[in-house]
Design a protein around this motif. Structure first.
Motif, PDB file in Angstrom:
ATOM      1  N   UNK A 104      -1.543  -1.264   1.535  1.00  0.00           N
ATOM      2  CA  UNK A 104      -1.391  -2.132   2.706  1.00  0.00           C
ATOM      3  C   UNK A 104      -2.743  -2.771   3.032  1.00  0.00           C
ATOM      4  N   UNK A 105      -2.740  -3.594   4.087  1.00  0.00           N
ATOM      5  CA  UNK A 105      -3.951  -4.326   4.502  1.00  0.00           C
ATOM      6  C   UNK A 105      -4.413  -5.289   3.405  1.00  0.00           C
ATOM      7  N   UNK A 109       5.196  -7.603   7.789  1.00  0.00           N
ATOM      8  CA  UNK A 109       5.351  -7.414   6.334  1.00  0.00           C
ATOM      9  C   UNK A 109       5.222  -5.932   5.980  1.00  0.00           C
ATOM     10  N   UNK A 110       4.291  -5.286   6.651  1.00  0.00           N
ATOM     11  CA  UNK A 110       4.112  -3.851   6.393  1.00  0.00           C
ATOM     12  C   UNK A 110       5.373  -3.075   6.788  1.00  0.00           C
ATOM     13  N   UNK A 151      -2.344   3.012  11.985  1.00  0.00           N
ATOM     14  CA  UNK A 151      -1.662   3.708  13.082  1.00  0.00           C
ATOM     15  C   UNK A 151      -0.146   3.462  13.002  1.00  0.00           C
ATOM     16  N   UNK A 152       0.210   2.254  12.617  1.00  0.00           N
ATOM     17  CA  UNK A 152       1.633   1.905  12.507  1.00  0.00           C
ATOM     18  C   UNK A 152       2.307   2.779  11.429  1.00  0.00           C
ATOM     19  N   UNK A 153       1.645   2.885  10.282  1.00  0.00           N
ATOM     20  CA  UNK A 153       2.201   3.697   9.181  1.00  0.00           C
ATOM     21  C   UNK A 153       2.378   5.146   9.652  1.00  0.00           C
ATOM     22  N   UNK A 212       6.067   9.315  10.666  1.00  0.00           N
ATOM     23  CA  UNK A 212       6.316  10.556  11.433  1.00  0.00           C
ATOM     24  C   UNK A 212       7.737  10.536  11.997  1.00  0.00           C
ATOM     25  N   UNK A 213       8.152   9.368  12.498  1.00  0.00           N
ATOM     26  CA  UNK A 213       9.508   9.261  13.079  1.00  0.00           C
ATOM     27  C   UNK A 213      10.576   9.491  12.027  1.00  0.00           C
TER      28      UNK A 213
END
Ligand SMILES: C[S@@+](CC[C@H](N)C(=O)[O-])C[C@H]1O[C@@H](n2cnc3c(N)ncnc32)[C@H](O)[C@@H]1O
Ligand code: SF4
Length: 360
Positions: free
Chosen positions: A156-157, A165-166, A212-214, A219-220
């Motif tokens: 990513x990034x 997109x991520x 942080x998003x990943x 986790x969810x």
């Protein structure tokens, strides 16, 4: 028990971002390489039981059928523990019934597949091209061969990538139901094609937001974040990679491979000529007790659960807070302590290097 890493430096194509020890596959080199690799293993391995084997690269799956059999016969020399984890890295294009049946027959029980991204714009920059439907059918094939532990690599990034997109990538990755995901922020390393083309990395704030998003997305969905870049379903953490983060010893065989044996950290030559001449090792260093302790901290804090204080103090016969400035870091929130473990809180993992600098 030690682990074993074996490096196969050949690839079908060279990706624009890759800084690993690799070269284009050519049977002229690969056959001789595998013979030397067998010699290196026979010279160094002392016959003890090993807890994991990891064949990585490069792209080990690029080898021809005959070469793969030769490699697998070489690897049979290792005395494997009862539940030895045996990982093999694959490129999507190379996954065939023939490959899977050989891997299964020789006891491989974990596959790591470099998917990276399904976003067309990312793929264009990375020089990768897999369609989701191709990977989906390869995953189904892998499962018909009974493999129950599959890792997917994600990058990513990528310059120009957005959080949307991520999110699309993460959704597609999860549709494939991997047991483990390694998520790496794109590093633009010197002398890679991206670097030569002067491609600039994504701004730091976006990189951090994506990280942080990943973490929260996975986790969810039930993936345990157990190391900075690694996420696993229950009991599917990579036992091999945990050897590194637990600062335990491992053999490293092959071009450019690193190892850690009898308190010596070594790196093999990256010159194929020298490797062919049997000059396997390029550098080695006998570590002092202090070096080993520092490594324990630097590697251990990569684990989300951190370092067990009691184990550390028994191993080094010194209180952790006497060896490192733990108290002020606990006070300012750079470190936290829970159930006998000391760790970097999740929201600070992104600045782990700065925290380690304050400590070591
Ligand atoms: C050595 S590669 C082996 C995998 C296999 N050769 C492939 O590409 O499919 C291991 C992983 O490291 C990651 N990687 C390599 N170079 C990287 C870079 N510059 N930035 C971020 N991740 C990288 C990729 O996710 C890749 O799958
Ligand atoms: S990312 Fe994988 S396939 Fe691409 S050059 Fe590096 S090792 Fe080879």
């Amino acid at each position: 028990m030690r682990a074993v890493y074996i490096h196969i430096p050949f690839c079908k194509t060279i990706c624009s971002y890759c800084d690993f020890c690799k070269m284009l596959y050519d049977p002229k080199w690969s056959q001789k390489y595998l013979i030397r690799l067998r010699e290196e293993i026979d010279d160094l391995y002392n016959g003890e039981e090993v807890k994991s084997i990891y064949i990585g690269g490069g792209t080990p799956s690029v080898l021809s059928g005959r070469e793969l059999l030769f490699l697998m016969e070489t690897v049979r020399v290792f005395k494997r523990s009862l539940n030895c984890e045996f990982t093999f890295e694959c490129n999507v294009d190379d996954i065939t019934e023939e490959l899977l049946s050989v891997l299964k027959r020789y006891g491989v029980n974990r596959l790591s597949v470099g998917v990276q991204s399904f976003q067309k714009e990312n793929q264009h920059i990375l020089g990768r091209h897999h369609e989701f439907s191709d990977v989906e059918s390869k995953m189904a094939l892998i499962r018909t061969y009974g493999f129950k532990n599959i890792n997917l690599d994600l990058i990513y990034a990528v310059p120009g990538e957005t959080v949307k997109m991520l999110r699309d990538d993460l959704r597609l990755f999860l549709k494939l139901k991997p047991d483990h995901i390694s998520a790496y922020s794109l590093m633009i390393e010197p002398n890679t094609l991206l670097w030569k083309e002067k491609i600039r990395p994504i701004p730091e704030e976006i990189d951090e937001d994506m990280y942080m998003y990943i973490c929260s997305f996975l986790a969810k969905k039930g993936y345990k974040h157990y190391e900075i870049s690694n996420f696993a379903l229950e009991d599917k953490e990579s036992r091999h990679n945990l050897t590194y983060w637990n600062n335990e010893e491992y053999y490293g065989f092959g071009l450019g491979a690193s190892g850690y044996l009898d308190q010596i950290r070594y790196t093999n030559t990256k010159s194929l000529t020298k490797y062919f001449d049997g000059e396997f090792r390029a550098v080695q260093e006998l570590l002092t007790e202090k070096d080993i302790m520092d490594n324990e901290m630097m590697l251990g804090f990569r684990k989300i659960k951190g370092i067990c204080i009691q184990e550390f103090e028994e191993k080094y016969r010194i209180k952790m807070e006497d060896a490192y400035p733990i108290k002020p870091l606990l006070k300012n929130g750079d470190l936290e302590e829970k159930k006998g473990y000391i760790y970097i809180p999740k929201e600070k993992l992104y600045v782990m290097n700065e925290i380690l600098l304050k400590m070591i």
